[in-house]
Design a protein around this motif. Sequence first.
Motif, PDB file in Angstrom:
ATOM      1  N   SER A   1     -11.643  -0.313  -9.691  1.00  0.00           N
ATOM      2  CA  SER A   1     -10.444  -0.977  -9.177  1.00  0.00           C
ATOM      3  C   SER A   1     -10.833  -1.916  -8.058  1.00  0.00           C
ATOM      4  O   SER A   1     -11.855  -1.727  -7.398  1.00  0.00           O
ATOM      5  N   GLY A   2     -10.044  -2.927  -7.853  1.00  0.00           N
ATOM      6  CA  GLY A   2     -10.347  -3.907  -6.808  1.00  0.00           C
ATOM      7  C   GLY A   2      -9.160  -4.817  -6.587  1.00  0.00           C
ATOM      8  O   GLY A   2      -8.017  -4.402  -6.789  1.00  0.00           O
ATOM      9  N   TRP A   3      -9.432  -6.036  -6.181  1.00  0.00           N
ATOM     10  CA  TRP A   3      -8.353  -6.981  -5.883  1.00  0.00           C
ATOM     11  C   TRP A   3      -8.679  -8.359  -6.399  1.00  0.00           C
ATOM     12  O   TRP A   3      -9.840  -8.742  -6.520  1.00  0.00           O
ATOM     13  N   TYR A   4      -7.602  -9.108  -6.624  1.00  0.00           N
ATOM     14  CA  TYR A   4      -7.690 -10.542  -6.911  1.00  0.00           C
ATOM     15  C   TYR A   4      -6.799 -11.222  -5.879  1.00  0.00           C
ATOM     16  O   TYR A   4      -5.720 -10.714  -5.534  1.00  0.00           O
TER      17      TYR A   4
ATOM     18  N   VAL B   1      -3.677  -9.099  -5.134  1.00  0.00           N
ATOM     19  CA  VAL B   1      -3.118  -8.310  -6.237  1.00  0.00           C
ATOM     20  C   VAL B   1      -4.122  -7.220  -6.564  1.00  0.00           C
ATOM     21  O   VAL B   1      -5.310  -7.492  -6.731  1.00  0.00           O
ATOM     22  N   SER B   2      -3.645  -5.987  -6.645  1.00  0.00           N
ATOM     23  CA  SER B   2      -4.566  -4.894  -6.962  1.00  0.00           C
ATOM     24  C   SER B   2      -4.910  -4.936  -8.456  1.00  0.00           C
ATOM     25  O   SER B   2      -4.045  -5.178  -9.290  1.00  0.00           O
ATOM     26  N   MET B   3      -6.179  -4.747  -8.765  1.00  0.00           N
ATOM     27  CA  MET B   3      -6.624  -4.784 -10.165  1.00  0.00           C
ATOM     28  C   MET B   3      -7.126  -3.412 -10.602  1.00  0.00           C
ATOM     29  O   MET B   3      -7.927  -2.801  -9.911  1.00  0.00           O
ATOM     30  N   GLU B   4      -6.638  -2.982 -11.733  1.00  0.00           N
ATOM     31  CA  GLU B   4      -7.066  -1.716 -12.316  1.00  0.00           C
ATOM     32  C   GLU B   4      -7.398  -1.983 -13.775  1.00  0.00           C
ATOM     33  O   GLU B   4      -7.032  -3.038 -14.291  1.00  0.00           O
TER      34      GLU B   4
END
Length: 432
Positions: free
Chosen positions: A70-73, A81-84
């Motif tokens: 998981s991370g962010w854009y 925006v959180s990325m999963e």
Amino acid sequence: MTAQFDQIFPLGEPNDVYAQYFIGQSYLAPLTGGDVPVSNVTFEPGCRNNWHIHHGTGGGDQVLMCTAGSGWYQAEGEEPVSMEPGTVIRVPEGTKHWHGAKAHAWFSHVAFITPGENLSNEWLEPVTDAVYDELPPDERRRCMSILNENYTLTNGVEIPKLGLGTWFIDDAAAADAVRAAIELGYRNIDTAQAYGNERGVGEGVREGVRSAGVAREQLFVSTKLAAEIKDHDEAVAAIDESLAKLDIGYIDLMLIHAPQPWDDFRGGDYSEGNLAAWRALEEAHRAGRIRAIGVSNFLPGDLDNILEHGTVAPHVNQILVHAGNTPSALLEYCAAKDILVEAYSPIAHGEILKNAHVAAIAEKYGVSVPQLCIRYTLQLGTVSLPKTANPDHMRSNAQVDFTISDEDVRALRELDESDYGDASAFPVYSGK
Ligand SMILES: NC(=O)c1ccc[n+]([C@@H]2O[C@H](COP(=O)([O-])OP(=O)(O)OC[C@H]3O[C@@H](n4cnc5c(N)ncnc54)[C@H](OP(=O)(O)O)[C@@H]3O)[C@@H](O)[C@H]2O)c1
């Protein structure tokens, strides 16, 4: 925006897209779409990233999809925006943006750029700690960095700190659950002959390897020799059967499920039978069919029997550990003997969800009771093995990037909650 990847770009049409992927911080040359099926691309953990811009003439738009972790854009001037896994983001050509995760965390992704003339990437300043630290705490807590953390067993084999328990997941449902877990970034799966789902777990591992684009070697799959088997030849046959049912080449860890058969749990003396079963495990271990071997539900006397008479010391002891039932003396004994403890039933088989005291501590940290309980077992230095077949639970159970204070760890350690309701009928919850 979340969407199915193949709804955006159909794969396999030569030259209509370029696939690109990151390994760590490296940006590799484009691969021609169609030449390299996504399932053949190895997605390694990516870490922090740079601000960058894609340029092109008549192209250069990018679609990126988080595949694991998981991370962010963030696009310049916009909220992060959180990325999963499964999150898909369209990045218009010329947009200054970054995507990644803090160094201790990770996520991996695949990116597709629409074809055009003069495609290029402009790399700008690295994303700093300050940027990550400014992310909303709720977002930071959603980070699943635990999925990328391992312990090292005494034989050098690495074991992921968080695993998926599969007790009470039917054989027919196990493949979907295990595949979903692997797609979310889980790398450690725990089953047993007694669960009757080794076939389904093995199928899920094979499917997960394909769908998440990970190598079999990146996964850690455990099973357990039935507690009733206290004979060398029967153990040899049962190990063969597990290998055949799982059908994943080799087993990462195999445990003797209990020191006594279940109908005599904490009863008679089975030291000879345990040594006979242990010898079969040692042989399979030496033959390279099982990478690590261990025991489960073993007390100090049971461990001493193997330590004194075996040729390999157990790498692991899997025991009942959760807030409300912390066997401190046994934990210390295992630590003194260099035996890693795996905490089973870290959520007390679900019972702890009803505990108001634990709920109050969880609320203080803004986390759920399962998250607090899982984090607690991790802070004790154990592998945590929460069970669920629900992908939403799998995801939140891995979002444990917070620290329980020493004071609260002490309170959870002292808590005595060992009433398992209807489940008390199981030997492991019988208080023996
Ligand atoms: N070696 C041994 O003798 C032994 C004994 C017991 C267990 N184990 C191992 O340890 C694993 C875990 O233990 P366990 O199965 O007893 O129970 P557990 O993980 O302590 O608790 C499982 C229960 O918690 C619920 N749950 C999980 N995540 C949740 C979430 N985020 N929100 C709400 N509810 C949640 C599950 O419901 P849902 O399914 O609905 O999510 C299930 O009812 C087993 O599966 C097995 O692999 C080993």
